[in-house]
Motif scaffolding. Structure first.
Motif, PDB file in Angstrom:
ATOM      1  N   ASP A   1       0.764  -1.140   0.170  1.00  0.00           N
ATOM      2  CA  ASP A   1       0.158  -0.013  -0.028  1.00  0.00           C
ATOM      3  C   ASP A   1       0.675   1.087   0.055  1.00  0.00           C
ATOM      4  N   ARG A   2       2.033   1.044   0.605  1.00  0.00           N
ATOM      5  CA  ARG A   2       2.942   2.412   0.845  1.00  0.00           C
ATOM      6  C   ARG A   2       3.505   2.609  -0.519  1.00  0.00           C
ATOM      7  N   LEU A   3       3.853   1.569  -1.301  1.00  0.00           N
ATOM      8  CA  LEU A   3       4.518   1.818  -2.747  1.00  0.00           C
ATOM      9  C   LEU A   3       3.262   2.172  -3.731  1.00  0.00           C
ATOM     10  N   TRP A   4       2.092   1.686  -3.560  1.00  0.00           N
ATOM     11  CA  TRP A   4       0.943   2.121  -4.514  1.00  0.00           C
ATOM     12  C   TRP A   4       0.586   3.618  -4.321  1.00  0.00           C
ATOM     13  N   ARG A   5       0.573   4.048  -3.010  1.00  0.00           N
ATOM     14  CA  ARG A   5       0.308   5.465  -2.660  1.00  0.00           C
ATOM     15  C   ARG A   5       1.288   6.494  -3.487  1.00  0.00           C
ATOM     16  N   TRP A   6       2.646   6.007  -3.193  1.00  0.00           N
ATOM     17  CA  TRP A   6       3.821   7.194  -3.833  1.00  0.00           C
ATOM     18  C   TRP A   6       3.684   6.750  -5.350  1.00  0.00           C
ATOM     19  N   THR A   7       3.311   5.680  -5.938  1.00  0.00           N
ATOM     20  CA  THR A   7       3.248   5.673  -7.331  1.00  0.00           C
ATOM     21  C   THR A   7       2.153   6.265  -7.855  1.00  0.00           C
ATOM     22  N   LYS A   8       0.844   6.590  -7.223  1.00  0.00           N
ATOM     23  CA  LYS A   8      -0.016   7.098  -7.628  1.00  0.00           C
ATOM     24  C   LYS A   8       0.033   8.716  -7.512  1.00  0.00           C
TER      25      LYS A   8
ATOM     26  N   LEU B   1      -3.862  -9.215  -8.061  1.00  0.00           N
ATOM     27  CA  LEU B   1      -3.566 -10.384  -7.077  1.00  0.00           C
ATOM     28  C   LEU B   1      -3.891  -9.780  -5.680  1.00  0.00           C
ATOM     29  N   ALA B   2      -3.587  -8.696  -5.533  1.00  0.00           N
ATOM     30  CA  ALA B   2      -3.921  -7.654  -4.158  1.00  0.00           C
ATOM     31  C   ALA B   2      -5.269  -7.914  -4.041  1.00  0.00           C
ATOM     32  N   SER B   3      -6.158  -7.586  -5.011  1.00  0.00           N
ATOM     33  CA  SER B   3      -7.424  -7.647  -4.688  1.00  0.00           C
ATOM     34  C   SER B   3      -8.099  -8.999  -4.514  1.00  0.00           C
ATOM     35  N   ARG B   4      -7.456  -9.932  -4.910  1.00  0.00           N
ATOM     36  CA  ARG B   4      -7.991 -10.986  -4.527  1.00  0.00           C
ATOM     37  C   ARG B   4      -7.431 -12.057  -3.523  1.00  0.00           C
TER      38      ARG B   4
ATOM     39  N   TRP C   1      -6.245  -9.733  -0.578  1.00  0.00           N
ATOM     40  CA  TRP C   1      -6.745  -8.938   0.440  1.00  0.00           C
ATOM     41  C   TRP C   1      -8.059  -8.181   0.372  1.00  0.00           C
ATOM     42  N   GLY C   2      -8.748  -8.281  -0.850  1.00  0.00           N
ATOM     43  CA  GLY C   2     -10.073  -7.518  -0.806  1.00  0.00           C
ATOM     44  C   GLY C   2      -9.637  -5.880  -1.252  1.00  0.00           C
ATOM     45  N   ASP C   3     -10.698  -5.400  -1.719  1.00  0.00           N
ATOM     46  CA  ASP C   3     -10.328  -4.039  -2.154  1.00  0.00           C
ATOM     47  C   ASP C   3     -10.898  -2.987  -1.182  1.00  0.00           C
ATOM     48  N   GLY C   4     -10.094  -1.776  -0.893  1.00  0.00           N
ATOM     49  CA  GLY C   4     -10.574  -1.131   0.085  1.00  0.00           C
ATOM     50  C   GLY C   4     -10.840   0.163  -0.365  1.00  0.00           C
ATOM     51  N   LYS C   5     -10.758   1.366  -0.015  1.00  0.00           N
ATOM     52  CA  LYS C   5     -11.161   2.890  -0.342  1.00  0.00           C
ATOM     53  C   LYS C   5      -9.902   3.231  -1.221  1.00  0.00           C
ATOM     54  N   ASP C   6     -10.347   4.016  -2.389  1.00  0.00           N
ATOM     55  CA  ASP C   6      -9.421   4.503  -3.097  1.00  0.00           C
ATOM     56  C   ASP C   6      -8.284   5.516  -2.326  1.00  0.00           C
ATOM     57  N   PRO C   7      -7.246   5.124  -2.793  1.00  0.00           N
ATOM     58  CA  PRO C   7      -6.461   4.426  -4.019  1.00  0.00           C
ATOM     59  C   PRO C   7      -6.216   2.903  -3.807  1.00  0.00           C
TER      60      PRO C   7
ATOM     61  N   ASN D   1      -8.704   0.682  -3.608  1.00  0.00           N
ATOM     62  CA  ASN D   1      -9.493  -0.159  -4.599  1.00  0.00           C
ATOM     63  C   ASN D   1      -8.737  -0.955  -5.614  1.00  0.00           C
ATOM     64  N   TYR D   2      -8.045  -2.084  -5.464  1.00  0.00           N
ATOM     65  CA  TYR D   2      -6.962  -2.510  -6.383  1.00  0.00           C
ATOM     66  C   TYR D   2      -7.688  -2.812  -7.751  1.00  0.00           C
ATOM     67  N   SER D   3      -8.656  -3.638  -7.428  1.00  0.00           N
ATOM     68  CA  SER D   3      -9.051  -4.336  -8.947  1.00  0.00           C
ATOM     69  C   SER D   3      -9.765  -3.201  -9.842  1.00  0.00           C
ATOM     70  N   LYS D   4     -10.059  -2.038  -9.342  1.00  0.00           N
ATOM     71  CA  LYS D   4     -10.585  -1.039 -10.105  1.00  0.00           C
ATOM     72  C   LYS D   4      -9.202  -0.250 -10.499  1.00  0.00           C
ATOM     73  N   GLN D   5      -8.589  -0.065  -9.897  1.00  0.00           N
ATOM     74  CA  GLN D   5      -7.061   0.487 -10.517  1.00  0.00           C
ATOM     75  C   GLN D   5      -6.516  -0.387 -11.541  1.00  0.00           C
TER      76      GLN D   5
END
Length: 373
Positions: free
Chosen positions: A86-93, A136-139, A141-147, A149-153
Motif C-alpha cells: 500500500d505504501r508503494l502504491w500510494r507513492w506511485t499514484k 492479485l492484491a484484490s484477490r 486482501w480484498g478491495d479498500g477505499k481509493d486508491p 480499490n485494487y481491482s478498479k485501479q
C-alpha cells in the motif's frame, strides 16, 4: 504437455525442496532476503516516507522507476506484506501517475527520490506489473477505499494500455493489429523481456470483460513471439527486437544483455502458471546448456559470440533467471543451476537493485511461492 499449470491445479512445485534443500532452510532464506532488500540499513532499496508512502530506488541510477515500484508491489503481494504494498502504491499514484494529457492513465517511468518526474513517458513493463500486482492484491486482501480499490485501479490501467488513442490523445502500449507489447507506446518494436503471457491469461479472466479476447490473443502472440526472438541454437534473445523477433540494433540494444536476462525467468513462471507451451522446455535447456561452461558472463550476440565485458554486468540477475528457467523442464543441468543459485550471495554494491530483485523473484518461484491468488 501432460501436467496442467498451477492456474488449473493450484499446485506449485517446490523445486528447491526436490533437490535437497529443507523447507526450514528455504523459508529462512526467503525471510532473510526480504528483510535484507527492504529493511537492512546497508542493503535495502526500500525507503518509507511520510503520509504512509514508500519508494524503491534503482541504486545504480539513484532514481525511482516504475519497474522497481511494480516489482516491489509484486514481491509484497506474494509475501503477504500489505503495508509495504500500500505504501508503494500510494507513492506511485501520487508522483508517477499522469491524471491528464497524452499520457493520462500512464505512469512516468522515472522520478527522482522526491517524486519529481525525470521523464514523462511510460515504460510498459511497469504498467503490466502494476496491473497484475493490483489484481492479485484484490484477490488476496480484498478491495479498500481509493486508491486501495485494487481491482478498479488495475482495470483502469488495462483499459488505457489497450485503448489509448481511440477517443483521446496518445498511443496504446500494445499494437492492436499483432497484439504485441511495445517497448514504449510511440514506437513499433518490442522488448522480448516485456512479454508475460501468463499475466495476459489472467488479464483476460479478471480484467475488463470487453477485452477478454484481446488478452487471450496477446498471450498466444507473445508465446509465438518469444520463439521467434530467441535464437534456435543458443536460446539467447536481444534486449530490443522487431515484431518478427529479429534483433533491433538502432538504439544499441540488439544483443543479449541486461533486459534480456528476464526472458528465462518469464518462461519459467509461464510454465508454472499455465504450462501451455512445450517450446519453453527446449528454450530452458538451450539457455542452460549455453551458460553451463561459462564461469564469467559477458555481453553476447544472440548467436553466442562474446562481445565487450562491461563492469556493471548484472551477473547475479542472470544466474537467478537461468535457475528459474528450470521450472520449464528439468534436465542434466538443473542441479548445477539450483546449486549455483542457492550458494550465490546478494549483491551489496550500487548495482544491487536489478540483480537482487531477480534473485528474490527466482527464490520465490523456485520454492513454489510465486503464486496466483
Amino acid at each position: 504437455m501432460g501436467e496442467k499449470g498451477a492456474f488449473y491445479s493450484d499446485e506449485y512445485q517446490n523445486l528447491l525442496k526436490k533437490y535437497g534443500y529443507s523447507e526450514k532452510e528455504i523459508e529462512a532464506k526467503i525471510e532473510k532476503t526480504w528483510e535484507s532488500l527492504f529493511f537492512d540499513q546497508d542493503l535495502k532499496f526500500y525507503h518509507q516516507t511520510e503520509d504512509q508512502m514508500a519508494y524503491i530506488t534503482d541504486t545504480g541510477n539513484n532514481d525511482v522507476r516504475t519497474e522497481g515500484m511494480s516489482y516491489g508491489m509484486m514481491a509484497a503481494v506474494q509475501l503477504d506484506q500489505k503495508e509495504v504494498f500500500d505504501r508503494l502504491w500510494r507513492w506511485t499514484k501520487k508522483y508517477m501517475y499522469h491524471p491528464a494529457g497524452k499520457y493520462k492513465g500512464y505512469f512516468a517511468w522515472s522520478c527522482d527520490r522526491k517524486g519529481n518526474k525525470n521523464f514523462d513517458g511510460p515504460a510498459p513493463d511497469g504498467e503490466e506489473y502494476f496491473a497484475m500486482a493490483l489484481l492479485l492484491a484484490s484477490r488476496r486482501w480484498g478491495d479498500g477505499k481509493d486508491p486501495l480499490n485494487y481491482s478498479k485501479q488495475a482495470k483502469e490501467i488495462l483499459a488505457e494500455v489497450v485503448h489509448k488513442g481511440e477517443n483521446s490523445p496518445g498511443d496504446p502500449m500494445w499494437n492492436p493489429d499483432n497484439y504485441l507489447i511495445k517497448f514504449v507506446p510511440e514506437v513499433e518494436f518490442s522488448d522480448p523481456s516485456y512479454h508475460l503471457p501468463h499475466f495476459y491469461e489472467l488479464f483476460a479472466r479478471w480484467g475488463n470483460e470487453k477485452d477478454q479476447d484481446f488478452w487471450l490473443k496477446a498471450a498466444a502472440a507473445s508465446r509465438k513471439y518469444l520463439q521467434q526472438s530467441c535464437h534456435p541454437e543458443t536460446g539467447l534473445s536481444a534486449e530490443y527486437a522487431e515484431y518478427d523477433g529479429s534483433p533491433r540494433f538502432e538504439e544499441g540494444h540488439g544483443d543479449f544483455y541486461s533486459d534480456a536476462y528476464r526472458v528465462a525467468f518469464n518462461i519459467g513462471v509461464d510454465s508454472v502458471w499455465f504450462n501451455k507451451d512445450p517450446w519453453q522446455q527446449e528454450e530452458a535447456y538451450k539457455l542452460q546448456k549455453f551458460f553451463a561452461d561459462k564461469d564469467e558472463y559477458t555481453k553476447y550476440s544472440i548467436d553466442g559470440q562474446e562481445l565487450e565485458k562491461p563492469d556493471y554486468l548484472h551477473y547475479l540477475g542472470l544466474k537467478a533467471a537461468n535457475a528459474a528457467a528450470s521450472l520449464a523442464g528439468e534436465n542434466e543441468y538443473t542441479e548445477k543451476y539450483l546449486k549455483d543459485f542457492w550458494e550465490a550471495e546478494l549483491r551489496k554494491d550500487e548495482r544491487r537493485y536489478y540483480d537482487n530483485f531477480l534473485y528474490l523473484f527466482a527464490l520465490l518461484v523456485l520454492s513454489g511461492n510465486f503464486r496466483i491468488y
